[in-house]
Scaffold this motif. Structure first.
Motif, mmCIF file in Angstrom:
data_model
loop_
_atom_site.group_PDB
_atom_site.id
_atom_site.type_symbol
_atom_site.label_atom_id
_atom_site.label_comp_id
_atom_site.label_asym_id
_atom_site.label_seq_id
_atom_site.Cartn_x
_atom_site.Cartn_y
_atom_site.Cartn_z
ATOM 1 N N SER A 174 0.846 -1.202 0.000
ATOM 2 C CA SER A 174 0.000 0.000 0.000
ATOM 3 C C SER A 174 0.874 1.242 0.000
ATOM 4 N N PRO A 175 0.425 2.331 -0.680
ATOM 5 C CA PRO A 175 1.194 3.589 -0.633
ATOM 6 C C PRO A 175 1.349 4.134 0.770
ATOM 7 N N HIS A 176 0.439 3.754 1.693
ATOM 8 C CA HIS A 176 0.511 4.289 3.050
ATOM 9 C C HIS A 176 1.683 3.711 3.834
ATOM 10 N N LEU A 177 2.391 2.717 3.258
ATOM 11 C CA LEU A 177 3.614 2.215 3.907
ATOM 12 C C LEU A 177 4.764 3.200 3.758
ATOM 13 N N TYR A 178 4.640 4.146 2.788
ATOM 14 C CA TYR A 178 5.755 5.044 2.488
ATOM 15 C C TYR A 178 5.354 6.528 2.458
ATOM 16 N N PHE A 179 4.057 6.796 2.223
ATOM 17 C CA PHE A 179 3.647 8.185 2.019
ATOM 18 C C PHE A 179 2.551 8.571 3.022
ATOM 19 N N LEU A 180 2.565 9.876 3.388
ATOM 20 C CA LEU A 180 1.599 10.429 4.333
ATOM 21 C C LEU A 180 0.221 10.545 3.687
ATOM 22 N N ALA A 181 -0.789 10.519 4.541
ATOM 23 C CA ALA A 181 -2.150 10.793 4.087
ATOM 24 C C ALA A 181 -2.408 12.292 4.219
ATOM 25 N N PRO A 182 -3.348 12.830 3.480
ATOM 26 C CA PRO A 182 -3.637 14.270 3.596
ATOM 27 C C PRO A 182 -4.006 14.639 5.037
ATOM 28 N N GLY A 183 -3.388 15.691 5.565
ATOM 29 C CA GLY A 183 -3.639 16.149 6.919
ATOM 30 C C GLY A 183 -2.869 15.411 7.983
ATOM 31 N N GLN A 184 -2.150 14.365 7.622
ATOM 32 C CA GLN A 184 -1.376 13.586 8.598
ATOM 33 C C GLN A 184 -0.083 14.326 8.922
ATOM 34 N N GLN A 185 0.285 14.331 10.215
ATOM 35 C CA GLN A 185 1.495 15.016 10.640
ATOM 36 C C GLN A 185 2.724 14.243 10.135
ATOM 37 N N PRO A 186 3.718 14.984 9.635
ATOM 38 C CA PRO A 186 4.928 14.291 9.135
ATOM 39 C C PRO A 186 5.637 13.520 10.252
ATOM 40 N N HIS A 187 6.068 12.332 9.947
ATOM 41 C CA HIS A 187 6.862 11.537 10.892
ATOM 42 C C HIS A 187 7.626 10.473 10.085
ATOM 43 N N ASP A 188 8.779 10.173 10.603
ATOM 44 C CA ASP A 188 9.662 9.207 9.916
ATOM 45 C C ASP A 188 9.081 7.787 10.053
ATOM 46 N N PRO A 189 9.060 6.964 9.002
ATOM 47 C CA PRO A 189 9.757 7.163 7.717
ATOM 48 C C PRO A 189 8.860 7.652 6.611
ATOM 49 N N LEU A 190 7.598 8.127 6.935
ATOM 50 C CA LEU A 190 6.669 8.539 5.894
ATOM 51 C C LEU A 190 6.985 9.954 5.422
ATOM 52 N N THR A 191 6.776 10.197 4.123
ATOM 53 C CA THR A 191 6.973 11.527 3.543
ATOM 54 C C THR A 191 5.843 11.798 2.558
ATOM 55 N N GLN A 192 5.811 13.012 2.068
ATOM 56 C CA GLN A 192 4.886 13.340 0.984
ATOM 57 C C GLN A 192 5.410 12.747 -0.327
ATOM 58 N N LEU A 193 4.499 12.588 -1.279
ATOM 59 C CA LEU A 193 4.885 12.134 -2.617
ATOM 60 C C LEU A 193 5.110 13.347 -3.490
ATOM 61 N N LEU A 194 6.285 13.452 -4.086
ATOM 62 C CA LEU A 194 6.632 14.589 -4.935
ATOM 63 C C LEU A 194 6.253 14.256 -6.372
ATOM 64 N N ILE A 195 5.440 15.199 -6.976
ATOM 65 C CA ILE A 195 5.077 15.076 -8.392
ATOM 66 C C ILE A 195 5.633 16.286 -9.114
ATOM 67 N N ILE A 196 6.419 16.067 -10.158
ATOM 68 C CA ILE A 196 7.066 17.146 -10.919
ATOM 69 C C ILE A 196 6.435 17.186 -12.301
ATOM 70 N N ASN A 197 5.902 18.311 -12.642
ATOM 71 C CA ASN A 197 5.228 18.491 -13.930
ATOM 72 C C ASN A 197 6.200 19.112 -14.922
ATOM 73 N N LYS A 198 6.588 18.309 -15.922
ATOM 74 C CA LYS A 198 7.465 18.820 -16.975
ATOM 75 C C LYS A 198 6.778 18.743 -18.336
ATOM 76 N N THR A 199 5.425 18.752 -18.290
ATOM 77 C CA THR A 199 4.687 18.692 -19.556
ATOM 78 C C THR A 199 4.500 20.069 -20.175
ATOM 79 N N GLY A 200 4.625 21.126 -19.332
ATOM 80 C CA GLY A 200 4.363 22.478 -19.815
ATOM 81 C C GLY A 200 2.886 22.815 -19.859
ATOM 82 N N ALA A 201 2.059 21.925 -19.367
ATOM 83 C CA ALA A 201 0.616 22.149 -19.340
ATOM 84 C C ALA A 201 0.075 21.646 -18.013
ATOM 85 N N SER A 202 -1.214 21.779 -17.827
ATOM 86 C CA SER A 202 -1.829 21.365 -16.574
ATOM 87 C C SER A 202 -2.005 19.841 -16.557
ATOM 88 N N ILE A 203 -1.714 19.262 -15.384
ATOM 89 C CA ILE A 203 -1.939 17.816 -15.190
ATOM 90 C C ILE A 203 -2.873 17.620 -13.993
#
Length: 672
Positions: free
Chosen positions: A543-572
């Motif tokens: 499950s993604p919850h083994l590695y990433f935080l849920a919305p509104g969840q306080q940050p704590h190790d080892p969970l982090t936010q998921l980084l999404i980088i948009n390099k399309t030049g348009a809205s995703i």
């Protein structure tokens, strides 16, 4: 450096270590969700395996090479660059029967200790020995086993090598068979020089060798031993059984053909070794004491067999039995302290080195020794009383007085009052010749007393062999043998068969091997069974919850936010909303300014490229988070699926068993 790694990979331990390191690195990368590209780690593994295979071939070639240039005590040394010679790659067969070319060396037969060669053997020199010397390392000085031997051995004759223990008989036979190399001098056999390896290989196909020690595999039967050596000699496969049958019949070993060699008596083992030597009906026989340990019947079998084969053959044997040499050999060669003493027929040696004839008188109780001695000396003044015992007198008569023998016999018959019951005359034996050559002036009286009986026995043996020789048929032509790669392949198969037969006869070793195999396969069988029974119990959802935080969840190790980088030049936004529906806290780089692979503060990052109709994704995972890569694949897959069908979800599972797929992607049933 990579170049140094390739060079060091020629050493198999380093290549193996490098391969293990690559495997560990590859395994680590897989578990850390960083699949290598085919041109990276996987190619290195293939290259490492190639180097290990190359090292195997290289070490085999080096082993063969060093065996050729650095042989042990039994072998011929080749020059370091022997493989550059054309003769090594394309060996030419020489004619088997070629008279030896004339040489400038002095003929040893010109010496008065050597009997001149009969005219019928002129030009039939098969083996020419010239100035052969063999030295062994000793302390403090070298030991000379042979010293400047010069003589010839002729085709059609049986030649005996005689001498005391340590005279050099076995050393000479080892040199002639190619097992040993002379320190100096040369040996030529049918115009093949033993110093030339190519010639030696040609001669090995013509030669049958019976060494001083028995050669057989104890765990094989008599028939299996014969079959093995027949294949090693290169006898054609279709003729092997026929040849084995011939040897068993000629040596009368049919009754022991299925007996293990280790259960044979000493004489039977010796007969088997002799049978191995005659396999293939060789042109040259080199026999080192072939009848040692044989019973009288078996000795006569061997004698008869050699007599049958002497026509157009070269037979050379050594023996400690002078009576055997006297009966069997046409020519005797005496060695003493490594030197050649004399050579010739029995008659020549007895005349040259003998002490005369022996007159044996059987007496009754009325005899007077002085009267008999007086009568003998009256006819032969230099006669000597050499032995006397109860009721028996033995006189030695010079060879040059044979013209006086008739008158002596006449007087012995004319005076019955001398008390002589009977008498007999015997000639010098080879035993006496041997003793005289070795510097022994006298022999035991008991030995002399039985000389007459020994002579009678020898005469009977000789007569029997002559009768046998008269009914012999001509010998068959030499059997064809295989060579080259075919011979090598047949020898490899024969040795492999020996290993299997050894396991067959050694049941403890076979049982141990089977137990080892069972111990090795049992864990695999148990594991396979466990997989089939419990594989569903040892799987879990990634499950993604083994590695990433849920919305509104306080940050704590080892969970982090998921980084999404948009390099399309348009809205995703459509993709982002689909990912947010998976209950994952996101951090979006809408302008694509971040890299994502250099920031360890995130467990994973997704880089989106392309356009709305053709998105492409790049995934970056934290190397410390196991199974992060399949989780990111799950997130992307569900994100794309949610853009089309929000009600459908992909579930990713992992199993601990390697036999099943590690990651399972399942789509629950739902209405479309």
């Amino acid at each position: 450096p990579a170049s140094l790694e390739w060079i060091l990979s020629l050493l198999s331990p380093f290549a193996f270590m490098l391969g293990m390191a690559q495997l560990l690195h590859l395994d680590y990368d897989l578990n850390s969700n960083a699949f290598p590209y085919p041109s990276d780690g996987s190619n290195l593994i293939v290259a490492t395996n190639f180097m290990l295979a190359f090292d195997t071939c290289l070490y085999l070639a080096l082993a063969i090479y060093f065996e050729k240039i650095l042989p042990n005590e039994y072998g011929h040394q080749r020059p370091p660059l022997f493989f550059l010679k054309s003769s090594f790659w394309s060996q030419t067969q020489k004619t088997d029967h070629v008279a030896l070319e004339g040489e400038m060396d002095a003929d040893p037969s010109s010496h008065d200790s050597f009997e001149p060669v009969p005219p019928e053997f002129q030009g039939k020199e098969a083996i020419r020995i010239r100035n052969v010397t063999k030295e062994y390392k000793g302390k403090p000085d070298k030991i000379e086993a042979l010293k400047d031997l010069v003589f010839d051995i002729y085709e059609g004759q049986i030649t005996a090598i005689l001498g005391h223990s340590g005279a050099g008989k076995s050393t000479l036979l080892n040199i002639l068979s190619g097992l040993s190399v002379p320190t100096k001098g040369s040996v030529t056999i049918y115009n093949n020089k033993l110093s030339e390896v190519a010639d030696l290989e040609n001669l090995s196909k013509l030669t049958g060798v019976c060494p001083q020690s028995n050669v057989q595999f104890d765990f094989l039967t008599v028939r299996e031993n014969l079959r093995l050596f027949a294949k090693i000699k290169g006898i054609l496969p279709r003729e092997v059984d026929k040849e084995i049958q011939r040897v068993l019949l000629e040596l009368e070993m049919k009754n022991i053909q299925d007996a293990l060699a280790q259960n044979l008596s000493g004489g039977q083992k010796r007969k088997l070794t002799f049978g191995i030597a005659i396999l293939g009906d060789p042109q040259i026989f080199l026999l080192d004491e072939p009848t040692a340990g044989l019973d009288p019947f078996s000795r006569h079998q061997v004698w008869n067999l050699l007599k049958e084969r002497k026509t157009d053959r070269v037979i050379l044997f050594s023996t400690q039995f002078m009576d055997e040499a006297d009966i069997l050999a046409d020519r005797k060669v005496f060695l003493s302290q490594g030197k050649l003493k004399c050579a010739g027929s029995s008659l020549f040696l007895k005349k040259k080195w003998g002490i005369g004839y022996h007159l044996s008188l059987q007496l009754n109780e009325i005899c007077v020794e002085e009267n008999i001695t007086s009568l003998v000396k009256q006819h032969i003044p230099d006669a000597k009383l050499s032995a006397k015992s109860e009721g028996k007198l033995v006189y030695t008569l010079p060879l040059e007085r044979t013209n006086k023998f008739p008158e002596l016999y006449k007087d012995l018959d004319s005076y019955p009052d001398l008390g002589i019951e009977n008498y007999g005359v015997s000639m010098t034996t080879l035993n006496e010749v041997f003793l005289k050559l070795e510097g022994k002036s006298t022999i035991n009286e008991s030995d002399i007393a039985i000389l007459g009986e020994v002579q009678v026995e020898k005469a009977d043996d000789t007569e029997r062999l002559v009768e046998m020789e008269q009914v012999l048929s001509s010998l068959n032509k030499m059997r064809k043998t295989i060579g080259g790669v075919a011979l090598w392949r047949q020898q490899i198969r024969a040795i492999a068969r020996v290993r299997l037969l050894k396991l067959k006869h050694e049941r403890k070793a076979l049982l141990a091997l089977l137990l080892i195999l069972m111990a090795g396969f049992c864990p695999l069988i148990v594991e396979y069974t466990m997989v089939k029974i419990y594989q569903n119990s040892y799987t879990w959802e990634l499950s993604p919850h083994l590695y990433f935080l849920a919305p509104g969840q306080q940050p704590h190790d080892p969970l982090t936010q998921l980084l999404i980088i948009n390099k399309t030049g348009a809205s995703i936004d459509d993709f982002i909303h689909s990912v947010e529906h998976q209950n994952i806290a996101l951090e979006v780089d809408a302008f694509g300014t971040r890299n994502g692979t250099d920031d360890p503060s995130y467990n994973g990052a997704i880089t989106v490229c392309g356009n709305v109709k053709n998105y492409s994704f790049s995934l970056a995972c934290n190397a410390k988070r196991l199974n992060c890569f399949p989780v990111l694949m799950d997130v992307v897959s569900n994100g794309l699926l949610g853009m089309v069908k929000p009600s459908v979800h992909i579930r990713t599972e992992r199993s601990t068993f390697l036999e099943v797929n590690i990651y399972n992607l399942t789509i629950p049933d739902s209405p479309l």
